[in-house]
Design a protein around this motif. Sequence first.
Motif, short mmCIF file in Angstrom:
data_model
loop_
_atom_site.label_atom_id
_atom_site.label_comp_id
_atom_site.label_asym_id
_atom_site.label_seq_id
_atom_site.Cartn_x
_atom_site.Cartn_y
_atom_site.Cartn_z
N VAL B 33 25.74 9.67 17.78
CA VAL B 33 26.84 10.42 17.18
C VAL B 33 27.21 9.82 15.84
O VAL B 33 27.47 10.55 14.87
CB VAL B 33 28.05 10.43 18.15
CG1 VAL B 33 29.24 11.11 17.48
CG2 VAL B 33 27.69 11.17 19.43
N GLY B 34 27.19 8.49 15.76
CA GLY B 34 27.47 7.84 14.50
C GLY B 34 26.45 8.22 13.43
O GLY B 34 26.80 8.51 12.28
N LEU B 35 25.19 8.27 13.84
CA LEU B 35 24.13 8.67 12.89
C LEU B 35 24.38 10.09 12.40
O LEU B 35 24.17 10.41 11.22
CB LEU B 35 22.77 8.57 13.58
CG LEU B 35 22.25 7.15 13.80
CD1 LEU B 35 20.95 7.19 14.61
CD2 LEU B 35 22.00 6.47 12.46
N LEU B 36 24.82 10.93 13.34
CA LEU B 36 25.08 12.32 12.97
C LEU B 36 26.17 12.38 11.90
O LEU B 36 26.08 13.17 10.95
CB LEU B 36 25.50 13.08 14.23
CG LEU B 36 25.37 14.59 14.16
CD1 LEU B 36 23.91 14.98 13.96
CD2 LEU B 36 25.91 15.23 15.42
N ARG B 37 27.21 11.53 12.06
CA ARG B 37 28.29 11.53 11.07
C ARG B 37 27.75 11.11 9.72
O ARG B 37 28.04 11.73 8.69
CB ARG B 37 29.38 10.56 11.53
CG ARG B 37 30.52 10.46 10.56
CD ARG B 37 31.63 9.59 11.07
NE ARG B 37 32.37 10.22 12.15
CZ ARG B 37 32.61 9.65 13.33
NH1 ARG B 37 32.15 8.44 13.57
NH2 ARG B 37 33.30 10.27 14.24
N LEU B 38 26.89 10.09 9.73
CA LEU B 38 26.28 9.61 8.49
C LEU B 38 25.48 10.73 7.82
O LEU B 38 25.55 10.94 6.61
CB LEU B 38 25.35 8.44 8.85
CG LEU B 38 25.06 7.43 7.75
CD1 LEU B 38 26.37 6.80 7.27
CD2 LEU B 38 24.12 6.36 8.29
N GLN B 39 24.74 11.46 8.64
CA GLN B 39 23.93 12.56 8.11
C GLN B 39 24.82 13.63 7.48
O GLN B 39 24.51 14.19 6.43
CB GLN B 39 23.09 13.17 9.23
CG GLN B 39 21.91 13.94 8.70
CD GLN B 39 20.99 14.39 9.82
OE1 GLN B 39 21.43 14.73 10.91
NE2 GLN B 39 19.70 14.37 9.55
N GLY B 40 25.96 13.90 8.13
CA GLY B 40 26.91 14.86 7.58
C GLY B 40 27.39 14.43 6.20
O GLY B 40 27.45 15.23 5.27
N TRP B 41 27.74 13.13 6.05
CA TRP B 41 28.14 12.60 4.74
C TRP B 41 27.05 12.81 3.71
O TRP B 41 27.31 13.32 2.62
CB TRP B 41 28.45 11.10 4.85
CG TRP B 41 29.83 10.78 5.36
CD1 TRP B 41 30.16 10.40 6.62
CD2 TRP B 41 31.04 10.83 4.62
NE1 TRP B 41 31.50 10.21 6.72
CE2 TRP B 41 32.09 10.47 5.50
CE3 TRP B 41 31.36 11.15 3.30
CZ2 TRP B 41 33.41 10.42 5.12
CZ3 TRP B 41 32.69 11.08 2.90
CH2 TRP B 41 33.70 10.72 3.82
N ALA B 42 25.84 12.46 4.05
CA ALA B 42 24.72 12.57 3.10
C ALA B 42 24.52 14.02 2.69
O ALA B 42 24.32 14.35 1.51
CB ALA B 42 23.45 12.01 3.73
N LEU B 43 24.60 14.91 3.67
CA LEU B 43 24.39 16.34 3.40
C LEU B 43 25.48 16.87 2.47
O LEU B 43 25.20 17.60 1.51
CB LEU B 43 24.42 17.09 4.73
CG LEU B 43 23.88 18.52 4.71
CD1 LEU B 43 22.42 18.50 4.31
CD2 LEU B 43 24.05 19.15 6.07
N ALA B 44 26.73 16.45 2.76
CA ALA B 44 27.84 16.89 1.92
C ALA B 44 27.65 16.38 0.49
O ALA B 44 27.95 17.08 -0.48
CB ALA B 44 29.15 16.39 2.50
N LEU B 45 27.12 15.15 0.35
CA LEU B 45 26.87 14.59 -0.98
C LEU B 45 25.86 15.44 -1.74
O LEU B 45 26.04 15.76 -2.92
CB LEU B 45 26.38 13.14 -0.82
CG LEU B 45 26.19 12.37 -2.11
CD1 LEU B 45 27.52 12.28 -2.87
CD2 LEU B 45 25.64 10.98 -1.85
N VAL B 46 24.78 15.84 -1.02
CA VAL B 46 23.77 16.70 -1.67
C VAL B 46 24.42 17.98 -2.17
O VAL B 46 24.24 18.38 -3.34
CB VAL B 46 22.64 17.05 -0.66
CG1 VAL B 46 21.71 18.09 -1.26
CG2 VAL B 46 21.86 15.81 -0.28
N ALA B 47 25.23 18.60 -1.31
CA ALA B 47 25.87 19.86 -1.70
C ALA B 47 26.82 19.65 -2.86
O ALA B 47 26.86 20.46 -3.79
CB ALA B 47 26.61 20.45 -0.49
N ALA B 48 27.56 18.54 -2.82
CA ALA B 48 28.55 18.30 -3.86
C ALA B 48 27.86 18.09 -5.21
O ALA B 48 28.27 18.67 -6.23
CB ALA B 48 29.38 17.07 -3.49
N VAL B 49 26.79 17.30 -5.24
CA VAL B 49 26.08 17.07 -6.50
C VAL B 49 25.51 18.37 -7.03
O VAL B 49 25.62 18.68 -8.22
CB VAL B 49 24.97 16.01 -6.30
CG1 VAL B 49 24.14 15.91 -7.55
CG2 VAL B 49 25.58 14.68 -5.94
N ALA B 50 24.94 19.18 -6.10
CA ALA B 50 24.37 20.46 -6.53
C ALA B 50 25.48 21.35 -7.10
O ALA B 50 25.26 22.08 -8.07
CB ALA B 50 23.68 21.15 -5.35
#
Lengths: 663, 218
Positions: B33-50
């Motif tokens: 579950v913790g890894l999933l949260r980390l993945q969510g952060w990374a994904l949001a970062l990709v979207a934000a930069v885009a």
Amino acid sequence: MSLLLAGLALGLLAIVAALASPSRVRVALVGTLGALAAALVGAAAVATLAGRTTRTATISSLLPFASLHLRLDALGAAVELVVALVAVAAQVFAVGYARGRLRSRTATVLQGLFVLALLVVPVAGDVTTFLFAWELMALASLALLLVDHERPSARAAAVWYGAMTQGGAAAITLGLLAVVRSTHATSFAAMAAARPGTGALGVVAFVLTAAGFASKAGAVPLHVWLPRAHPEAPTPVSALMSGAMTALGLYGVARVDLGVLVEVGRGWWIGLLVVGVLSALFGALHAVTSTDLKRLLAYSTIDAMGLGLAGLAGAGVLRAEGRPGVAATLVVGVLALLLAHGAFKALLFLASGVVERTTGTRDLDRLGGLASLLPRTTAAVAVAAGSAASVPLGAGFVGEWILVEGFVAGLGRSAPGGVATALVGLVGVALTSGLTAVAMVKLLGVGFLGRARAERPASGDGEGRATSLALGLLALVTVGAGVLPGPLVAVLARAARDVVGPTGAGPTGSVTSLTLASTATALHPLGLAGGAVVLVGLVVLLARGGSRVVRATRAWACGRSDLSPRMQYTATSFAEPVQRVFADVLRPTVDVTVSHEEESREIESVLAYRSRVDDAVERALYEPLVRAHDALGRRARILANGSVHRYLAYGFVALLIVLVVLG
Amino acid sequence: MSGLGDGLIDLAAVAVLAVAVAGLWRRDVRALVGLLRLQGWALALVAAVAAVRGRDVGLGVTAALVLVVKAGVVPVLLGRVARRDPGAREGAPLINVPASLVIAAALVALAVVVGAPLHALDPTASTALAPLGLATVLTGYLLLVTRRRALSQVVGLLVIDNGIALTTFLLTSGVPLIVELGGTLDVLLVVVVIRALLGTMRARFGGIDLDGLSELRD
């Protein structure tokens, strides 16, 4: 054309009315509208047949992706006449007959849809419209079969019917696609003008379409659905299925195989002829041995359609031999047979519904003595049975006579192949007619005449006004077409020219006579009818002039008064000699049970004789097929062992395969 | 900005895949579950930069949505489920960890090969990363197939969803907001439904091991 469009629009309106009207008036309203719609379409067909014009129409806004192309030519009109006649009678009948589930909104909507689809098939001008109407017809009738879905036999019949009809539709679709591929046209007229049928693609198209259409017409070995579905369907629907829908199977053969694939080799037609003759004999034999009223009628449908198929195939052979006149004669014979069959078979099916409603059984061994209980129905059945048994002055006689004369004409001046074809056809028609006569005598004599074989109510409340009207209409057409076949045949000859081509000098007819150019023979049924009337009049006069002493005695007792109903022929015993003669083909299961008195082993108390004729084709061909399919299904369950991971892995592996293949 | 943006996107996209692979390695459900949260952060970062790069407000909203749902709500919900049975460790997976890591490597290679034409269609820096999204999908699928516990499978499903989202962000700078909204709602619904289902399973069978379910077939 406006008549046709008005009729079809009225048919749509009937469906809407079935959806919207309250249950109290629904059946009457929908039946009346549907009958009117069919009558209008029938009038359009008559106008086209009489006026020699082909009419076309395009409706582009009804379907989302394609437009409907309607084309009413003489061939379509000839078949449309049959469909319209049966539809009018069935709809009128339903008004007086429908009870219970058959009155529901679903059933009435489906019935309206089925009739509309039946009416559109013969006027479809292109492949899309044809397949659309064909599939609609198949699905609507399948759903109607399930109106009584609580009976396991109805459900089983629906499974068989569904499998066969969808298989047939798939074959027809593929076959027509092959034709479209080779002609680059989708309308039947343009396809015929391109004269396809050569090469492997032509053969594939011929075999697929012929198989599909023949399965709809109940040809052996694709007939197995028919003796199940026709008896299980609600009565008006079984009349529509037997009288109209099977005729559309032969229409398909005439339209596509005979009319479009003109260049197909003679050998394929000979094969189809053999199939037709075998079906006719098979159907007739089973009709003789059946004891269930509707099952008998279903098998007799197979036999009539087999004759029709043989006639069309004979036309195909003889046209390839360069004898278009004879081919045209055969086509006219088939069309006349279709009209006659539509009338008498619909009548018989509707009457069997009345009988079942009144007595609670369809078992001929328990019927009898219906003449006093259901006088009008019995009279109508007598007319229809006579027509089915090819008694002169019935419509059935005209069709079979033209067929026989056509095959006789094929015997002379043909190549050896043509002679053999004609001989096979001739023998087939003759033997089938004889067997059909036995079946019809059994139906009328055992089922309706004689004395009652079981207890039954005193009044025939199944014989209402609307039902009798429907039976009367069909009986009138049967007699009318038998007494005045000249005008009918004259217009059918036009339809035959649509199929065979303008060179075929088919039969000609006037009001009083019917002439076949190919064998230089003529029929004068009006003279025959006049003679019959004079003869009956003479007998009546003589009887009046004779003894006036009136003796009252029991009917059908040979003057004796001590006969019990058990001494009569039953359906089983009447058919027993025929069953014995054809035992090698029919392979009946005969079971004689003897039980003895308690005190003495020498005295037999009960002797029970049971005989059962199973469908040999079904046993030999379909049972192994069904078993193999079942085994495969059981084997395939290994794939599904209940593990979630395995199911997920299937999806994963499938995804990987797709990626690798596409990537 | 461009250099920084490219670097950030590279880093975040690789992080999404790396987290997915790490999921194959970890057995503790709470760690997953913790890894999933980390993945969510990374994904949001990709979207934000885009979003910043394309000056796209819709994409910005999407990034916020991703952050709230995938790094917030979903992990919290799953974390609650995981806390109900403490010491919930995945038993031996169907394929052992080293083997599944090797398979994951093969899947990444496959994704790179298969994804190459996507880059060829529109050769920009971000489409070059598209195979990472594809590889994340495949890794998530592998997680889904090989894990025995229902909760781990939910994580696998969500990794697949994250992989699909990553692919869309990289290829087309995100799908229209309404589609993203629908997809996110679906994920949320799945999580809620599975939470309820797991609760029932635990009440009935005393565990959430899926192997017991094979008795339930017809």
